[in-house]
Design a protein around this motif. Structure first.
Motif, PDB file in Angstrom:
ATOM      1  N   UNK A  65      23.220  67.649   2.436  1.00  9.88           N
ATOM      2  CA  UNK A  65      21.721  67.649   2.575  1.00  9.88           C
ATOM      3  C   UNK A  65      21.581  66.397   3.238  1.00  9.88           C
ATOM      4  N   UNK A  66      22.179  65.265   2.936  1.00  8.11           N
ATOM      5  CA  UNK A  66      22.122  64.093   3.670  1.00  8.11           C
ATOM      6  C   UNK A  66      22.247  63.957   5.001  1.00  8.11           C
ATOM      7  N   UNK A  67      23.715  64.869   5.303  1.00  9.11           N
ATOM      8  CA  UNK A  67      24.074  64.993   6.769  1.00  9.11           C
ATOM      9  C   UNK A  67      22.894  65.859   7.438  1.00  9.11           C
ATOM     10  N   UNK A  68      22.385  66.896   6.775  1.00  6.12           N
ATOM     11  CA  UNK A  68      21.533  67.722   7.502  1.00  6.12           C
ATOM     12  C   UNK A  68      20.006  66.865   7.839  1.00  6.12           C
ATOM     13  N   UNK A  69      19.657  65.964   6.866  1.00  9.00           N
ATOM     14  CA  UNK A  69      18.576  65.318   7.127  1.00  9.00           C
ATOM     15  C   UNK A  69      18.509  64.159   8.175  1.00  9.00           C
ATOM     16  N   UNK A  70      19.903  63.805   8.361  1.00  9.79           N
ATOM     17  CA  UNK A  70      20.349  62.672   9.334  1.00  9.79           C
ATOM     18  C   UNK A  70      20.157  63.483  10.676  1.00  9.79           C
ATOM     19  N   UNK A  71      20.553  64.684  10.800  1.00 11.74           N
ATOM     20  CA  UNK A  71      20.478  65.366  12.122  1.00 11.74           C
ATOM     21  C   UNK A  71      19.272  65.716  12.369  1.00 11.74           C
ATOM     22  N   UNK A  72      18.287  65.821  11.586  1.00 10.78           N
ATOM     23  CA  UNK A  72      17.005  66.124  11.991  1.00 10.78           C
ATOM     24  C   UNK A  72      16.318  67.293  11.639  1.00 10.78           C
ATOM     25  N   UNK A  73      17.079  67.930  10.381  1.00 12.88           N
ATOM     26  CA  UNK A  73      16.437  69.033   9.588  1.00 12.88           C
ATOM     27  C   UNK A  73      15.572  68.637   8.813  1.00 12.88           C
ATOM     28  N   UNK A  74      14.855  69.522   8.102  1.00 15.07           N
ATOM     29  CA  UNK A  74      13.822  68.871   7.350  1.00 15.07           C
ATOM     30  C   UNK A  74      14.018  69.026   5.990  1.00 15.07           C
ATOM     31  N   UNK A  75      12.969  68.862   5.233  1.00 17.02           N
ATOM     32  CA  UNK A  75      13.055  68.797   3.764  1.00 17.02           C
ATOM     33  C   UNK A  75      13.575  70.191   2.986  1.00 17.02           C
ATOM     34  N   UNK A  76      13.045  71.156   3.700  1.00 13.16           N
ATOM     35  CA  UNK A  76      13.128  72.421   3.076  1.00 13.16           C
ATOM     36  C   UNK A  76      14.533  72.710   3.128  1.00 13.16           C
ATOM     37  N   UNK A  77      15.279  72.351   4.235  1.00 17.59           N
ATOM     38  CA  UNK A  77      16.811  72.421   4.683  1.00 17.59           C
ATOM     39  C   UNK A  77      17.500  71.891   3.533  1.00 17.59           C
ATOM     40  N   UNK A  78      17.335  70.647   3.313  1.00 13.76           N
ATOM     41  CA  UNK A  78      17.892  69.623   2.390  1.00 13.76           C
ATOM     42  C   UNK A  78      17.696  70.118   1.011  1.00 13.76           C
ATOM     43  N   UNK A  79      16.579  70.726   0.537  1.00 15.26           N
ATOM     44  CA  UNK A  79      16.328  71.247  -0.370  1.00 15.26           C
ATOM     45  C   UNK A  79      17.060  72.333  -0.825  1.00 15.26           C
ATOM     46  N   UNK A  80      17.260  73.293   0.052  1.00 15.67           N
ATOM     47  CA  UNK A  80      18.149  74.508   0.134  1.00 15.67           C
ATOM     48  C   UNK A  80      19.674  74.211  -0.080  1.00 15.67           C
ATOM     49  N   UNK A  81      19.985  73.345   0.498  1.00 12.29           N
ATOM     50  CA  UNK A  81      21.374  73.028   0.766  1.00 12.29           C
ATOM     51  C   UNK A  81      21.804  72.367  -0.987  1.00 12.29           C
ATOM     52  N   UNK A  82      20.746  71.868  -1.501  1.00 12.78           N
ATOM     53  CA  UNK A  82      21.226  71.206  -3.013  1.00 12.78           C
ATOM     54  C   UNK A  82      20.708  72.336  -3.814  1.00 12.78           C
ATOM     55  N   UNK A  83      19.990  73.501  -3.769  1.00 13.22           N
ATOM     56  CA  UNK A  83      19.418  74.252  -4.786  1.00 13.22           C
ATOM     57  C   UNK A  83      20.495  75.262  -4.645  1.00 13.22           C
ATOM     58  N   UNK A  84      20.950  75.556  -3.513  1.00 15.78           N
ATOM     59  CA  UNK A  84      21.976  76.863  -3.188  1.00 15.78           C
ATOM     60  C   UNK A  84      23.128  76.610  -4.162  1.00 15.78           C
ATOM     61  N   UNK A  85      24.004  75.544  -4.255  1.00 11.37           N
ATOM     62  CA  UNK A  85      25.005  75.589  -5.118  1.00 11.37           C
ATOM     63  C   UNK A  85      24.403  75.545  -6.424  1.00 11.37           C
ATOM     64  N   UNK A  86      23.488  74.827  -6.898  1.00  5.95           N
ATOM     65  CA  UNK A  86      22.952  74.966  -8.199  1.00  5.95           C
ATOM     66  C   UNK A  86      22.633  76.227  -8.760  1.00  5.95           C
TER      67      UNK A  86
END
Length: 148
Positions: A65-86
């Motif tokens: 999620x840190x890498x995705x936010x650095x690459x320019x994806x949004x908050x929804x993608x970062x949230x999905x990357x954290x929520x998915x494995x949880x």
């Protein structure tokens, strides 16, 4: 809200480019599936809850999620990357609890037990917000220094 604030909100939620957004959503779905299948397989084979193996997937989701936010994806993608494995294993164990008569109360950082989805919700929100903030701040800092 004027047009500029709507565009800024859209950029923050969805990101600036679609390529990191698509790949991030695919990785999040993959992490959801892998962790859910791993929980299913470990329960079927060993009747055990592999939290020592599932917790690194949660941390991996935070790092992605840190890498995705650095690459320019949004908050929804970062949230999905954290929520998915949880919620991959939590979903499996919630289904498992619904098919049995009794289950224990979930401990903190446990994927199994009554209340596990509610216990993981604030952890996932804080981890997602922190991961997005770190990635977005690193991108901004890199832009100011001319590193990107």
């Amino acid at each position: 809200m004027d047009l500029d604030s709507n565009a800024a909100l859209r950029r923050a939620l969805l990101g600036t480019r679609s390529s990191p957004r698509r790949s991030g959503a695919a990785v999040a779905a993959g992490l959801f599936g892998v962790t859910g299948l791993f929980a299913f397989a470990s329960h079927a084979a060993f009747d055990a809850i592999p939290e020592a193996v599932l917790l690194p997937f949660v941390l991996l989701g935070g790092l992605l999620a840190v890498g995705a936010a650095y690459a320019g994806s949004g908050l929804l993608v970062s949230t999905a990357l954290v929520v998915g494995p949880v919620y991959g294993p939590v979903t499996f164990y919630a289904w498992l609890i619904s098919t049995r008569e009794a289950a224990p109360v979930a401990f903190v950082l446990s994927f199994y037990g009554h209340g596990a989805p509610a216990l993981w919700a604030p952890i996932a929100v804080v981890l997602a917000a922190g991961s997005y903030a770190i990635g977005a701040l690193a991108r901004r800092f890199g832009d100011r220094l001319g590193l990107r």
